[in-house]
Design an enzyme around this catalytic site. Structure first.
Site, mmCIF file in Angstrom:
data_model
loop_
_atom_site.group_PDB
_atom_site.id
_atom_site.type_symbol
_atom_site.label_atom_id
_atom_site.label_comp_id
_atom_site.label_asym_id
_atom_site.label_seq_id
_atom_site.Cartn_x
_atom_site.Cartn_y
_atom_site.Cartn_z
ATOM 1 N N ASP A 157 0.825 -1.205 0.000
ATOM 2 C CA ASP A 157 0.000 0.000 0.000
ATOM 3 C C ASP A 157 0.864 1.262 0.000
ATOM 4 O O ASP A 157 2.081 1.219 0.248
ATOM 5 C CB ASP A 157 -0.888 -0.054 1.257
ATOM 6 C CG ASP A 157 -2.191 0.710 1.107
ATOM 7 O OD1 ASP A 157 -2.313 1.512 0.162
ATOM 8 O OD2 ASP A 157 -3.083 0.507 1.949
ATOM 9 N N ASP A 217 -10.582 1.924 -3.536
ATOM 10 C CA ASP A 217 -11.172 1.670 -2.216
ATOM 11 C C ASP A 217 -12.689 1.706 -2.282
ATOM 12 O O ASP A 217 -13.355 1.336 -1.313
ATOM 13 C CB ASP A 217 -10.693 2.726 -1.210
ATOM 14 C CG ASP A 217 -9.381 2.314 -0.563
ATOM 15 O OD1 ASP A 217 -8.960 1.161 -0.751
ATOM 16 O OD2 ASP A 217 -8.786 3.151 0.136
HETATM 17 C C1 DGJ Z 1 -5.879 1.790 1.727
HETATM 18 C C2 DGJ Z 1 -6.178 0.554 0.955
HETATM 19 O O1 DGJ Z 1 -6.636 0.871 -0.324
HETATM 20 C C3 DGJ Z 1 -7.206 -0.262 1.726
HETATM 21 O O2 DGJ Z 1 -7.602 -1.372 0.977
HETATM 22 C C4 DGJ Z 1 -6.604 -0.663 3.033
HETATM 23 O O3 DGJ Z 1 -5.529 -1.528 2.819
HETATM 24 C C5 DGJ Z 1 -6.164 0.569 3.805
HETATM 25 N N1 DGJ Z 1 -5.340 1.444 3.014
HETATM 26 C C6 DGJ Z 1 -5.421 0.177 5.054
HETATM 27 O O4 DGJ Z 1 -4.885 1.248 5.696
#
Ligand code: DGJ
Length: 741
Positions: A471, A541
């Site tokens: 990430d 997301d």
């Molecule tokens: C952003 C990601 O896109 C999510 O899927 C998740 O992993 C969060 N960060 C966790 O902080």
């Protein structure tokens, strides 16, 4: 395929699958552009296509002369391809062709991701050398043509051949001059949780650009643009694509000048970029991929999908079916312990899930997003037996184990920041800006990359980890590295991304069996550069099925199904609060790398059974849904955008899966038909529905020709209108012997 260099006409002609790219040396020694488009007959000269005699300057340079590497200050006032500050402070270049050579295959670019060859004879590269003797500058332009692909891959390397340092102010990876401006510009834009929505608008006088200065390619714009004739549709008409294999600050623009030609460019964003070239030093631009289609945007997408999947992606997972995951993020956020996770994994396993992913919150004391990034040690309060104990329990159930990391970041509240505050990006004596309560580590410092390689390798070696979600949750502010002298601070952003690539490269080599998925607050760094290391990316997301229609539609313009991770999440949806059926959520997420992002222990028995059935369906069709040809049929920009449809067709065209979605229900709908694409016109297909329609229904057998020319009849009974909003249907086409009379 072929590369011709006509020494009499001083002209080169590259031919790929159905495309030609022609350039020539102009009278003044500069490299002119002649043509990019449908394939032209070889062994002919096309130099007369370059306009002339033309208005302008005695050096015969000026709009609208098409050039391969335009420079500023000599009469061409359009956006340039290279900008260099010379020792005397001037910036005018006179780059003349001094040589060329043809290279079998395709050279790699040091430190940067690039497409490659695997089979002898699949590609050839033309390298053209230009030099400015006064400046002491040499530029090598690289053009790769693939035998079976309608693309031309461009690269550029600049070398200081003089005795004094030079300052590189800009270097575009590709400039393409087109003889007219009758194009629409197609771009992919958005924000967090609404990435890569398609925008299409006619171009007019002046410059229109998409760009990033955030240190990542970004949620806001994607380093992919296309020019499409105003009449071009998904399946007809001309279009040209330009994609940049780069994950940092980029610029892509198109400029229409007063004579009505168009200049398309892409490269590292010159804003906040300089690079000091010491004598004998070189600088490589990221690679840019030009593609041409005479069969609409679909043809362009096929070219990019195939190239990015097969010749940008690498490693053991490139061609392998990707596992169906369950991710605990939306199920628990930071609030979990081993018992909870094991319960989730066990319930998921019973439904047929194949891999459990432990997301954020497993390390340091990370009970929310205000601490612990950088402290990559297991939080024993949550996981008393460590990652190994959890991973082994998960594996014992028959699931594989995956882990979330965010290596490029550090929290202010962390041991790492206490020990190495200087590793966080910032300008001494100025406050650092926090984003999501965190700072970004200075990936331009080799010792930071070394440290991360050591700590991440330790974690990955500490447990049976099969998958990593990498990430990156904030962009860069106060770009500066104290390790660089003042006159090199303009190199920071590029050095940052080179550090990211270096870490990715080292980790993927050290752990070749691990499947890496890239992520950046959802799809904030979804670009071809990262596909070279992580063959799939978290698309967004936003897991709402209806929002995902536009996101996955736009993403598919450039990126293949095998790169797009798509999960079914709980309702009401956590991003938009929408209620949609499990069927609709799965029917959208099926088109990509499928998974779940919910707590199965909170579902009813009936819902778990439904999910088990969905997983069974996906496994049955996984090869088609991950590696088939994806064709968009009806999209957000068609009509009122209420109906979306697409399909994935098996490589052998014997079967296909069609996704057919209606956002809002409409009363008294008329008859609807959907013309499919990519089928074998001579084949017969048995058409069934998922979820299965009433048992009395006989599945029709229909010809591929009929399905493509007349279309598939949808919703023949008006009752379906009463099913309400957010409706999805999957139609499955399987081989059938004969069409029924
Ligand atoms: C952003 C990601 O896109 C999510 O899927 C998740 O992993 C969060 N960060 C966790 O902080």
């Amino acid at each position: 395929m072929g590369i011709e260099w006509n020494q009499d006409a001083l002209e080169f002609h590259l031919r790929g699958a159905g495309v030609s790219y022609v350039g020539r040396v102009l009278e003044n020694g500069w490299l002119g552009h002649v043509y990019f488009g449908p394939e032209l007959t070889p062994a002919r000269s096309y130099g007369h296509l370059v306009p002339g005699p033309f208005l302008g300057f005695s050096n015969r340079i000026g709009e609208p002369v098409p050039l391969e590497l335009p420079t500023a200050g000599s009469g061409d006032y359009r956006g340039s391809g290279i900008g260099v500050e010379l020792p005397d402070g001037s910036g005018v270049l006179d780059l003349r062709v001094t040589g060329h050579r043809v290279i079998a295959g395709k050279p790699a670019i040091p430190g940067l991701p690039s497409t490659y060859v695997e089979v002898g004879g699949e590609a050839e590269t033309l390298e053209i050398t230009l030099a400015d003797m006064i400046a002491g500058l040499e530029v090598r332009l690289l053009y790769t043509t693939y035998r079976d692909r309608p693309v031309v891959v461009r690269g550029a390397r600049v070398t200081n051949t003089g005795k004094s340092p030079l300052i590189l102010r800009s270097l575009m990876s590709a400039v393409l001059d087109l003889p007219d401006a009758d194009w629409d510009l197609v771009t992919l834009n958005g924000e967090w949780a609404r990435e890569r929505h398609v925008d299409r608008r006619p171009i007019g006088p002046g410059r229109h650009s998409v760009a990033s200065t955030r240190g990542a390619s970004g949620h806001q714009h994607n380093p992919f643009v296309a020019l499409a004739r105003t009449s071009t549709t998904e399946d007809s008409g001309e279009c040209v694509g330009l994609s940049l294999a780069y994950s940092g600050n980029f610029l892509a623009d198109v400029e229409v000048e007063p004579f009505g030609t168009a200049r398309l460019r892409a490269g590292i964003n010159p804003e906040a970029f300089t690079w000091v070239l010491e004598p004998q030093a070189s600088f490589d631009a990221p690679e840019a991929i030009l593609a041409y289609s005479a069969t609409g945007l679909d043809g362009l997408s096929q070219a990019y999908h195939d190239l990015f999947r097969d010749r940008m992606g690498r490693g053991s997972w490139r061609d392998k079916p990707r596992p169906i995951v369950i991710n605990n993020w939306e199920a628990t956020y930071f609030d979990f312990d081993e018992t909870r996770l094991v319960e989730i994994a066990a319930a998921a396993r019973k439904m047929g899930v194949e891999l459990f992913v432990l997301d954020d919150g497993w390390f340091g004391r990370r009970d929310d997003d205000t601490s612990s990034l950088g402290d990559w040690e297991v939080d024993r309060r949550k996981l008393p037996g460590g990652l190994d104990s959890l991973a082994r329990k998960v594996e014992a159930m028959g699931l594989r184990f995956g882990l979330w990391i965010e290596p490029e970041m550090v929290s202010r509240r962390s041991k790492l920041f206490g020990e190495h505050p200087e590793w966080a990006i910032g300008i001494p004596a100025r406050p650092r800006t926090e984003g999501r309560n965190q700072y970004v580590l200075d990936m331009a410092r080799p010792e930071v990359v070394d440290h991360l390689f050591t700590v991440v390798s330790t974690i990955l070696g500490s447990a049976p980890i099969s998958y990593v979600k990498w990430d990156m949750n904030r962009t860069i502010t106060e770009p500066f590295s104290p390790t660089l002298p003042a006159w090199r601070q303009g190199e920071f952003a590029h050095r940052y991304i080179l550090g990211v690539y270096d870490l990715y490269d080292r980790l993927t080599r050290a752990f070749p069996g691990i499947l890496f998925e890239s992520c950046a607050s959802g799809g904030g760094r979804f670009d071809p550069g990262l596909l070279a290391f992580a063959p799939q990316a978290w698309t967004s997301d936003d897991t709402d099925a209806i929002e995902r229609l536009a996101i996955q539609w736009g993403t598919s313009l450039a990126y293949p199904l095998s790169s797009m991770a798509a999960h079914v999440s709980a309702v009401p949806n956590h991003q938009v609060g929408r209620q949609t059926s499990l069927t609709t959520r799965a029917a959208v997420a099926f088109f990509g790398v499928f998974g779940y992002e919910l707590d199965p222990t909170r579902l009813t028995e009936a819902e778990r059974a439904e999910i088990a059935e969905q997983i069974g369906f996906y496994k049955r069709w996984r090869e088609v849904l991950q590696f088939g040809r994806f064709h968009r049929l009806r999209g957000p920009l068609d009509g009122d955008g209420n109906e979306i449809a697409w399909l994935a067709v098996a490589r052998d065209r014997r079967s296909a899966v069609v996704g057919d979605y209606q956002i809002l229900s409409r009363a008294n709908p008329g008859p609807r038909r959907l013309r499919l694409r990519g089928l074998d016109p001579a084949a017969s297909y048995r058409v069934t529905r998922w979820p299965a329609a009433g048992s009395a229904r006989v599945s029709p057998v229909l010809g591929g020709d009929e399905l493509m020319s007349a279309g598939l009849v949808l919703d023949s009974d008006r009752e379906t209108a009463r099913l309400g909003d957010f409706r999805a249907r999957i139609h499955v086409l399987e081989p059938a012997a004969e069409p029924e009379p």
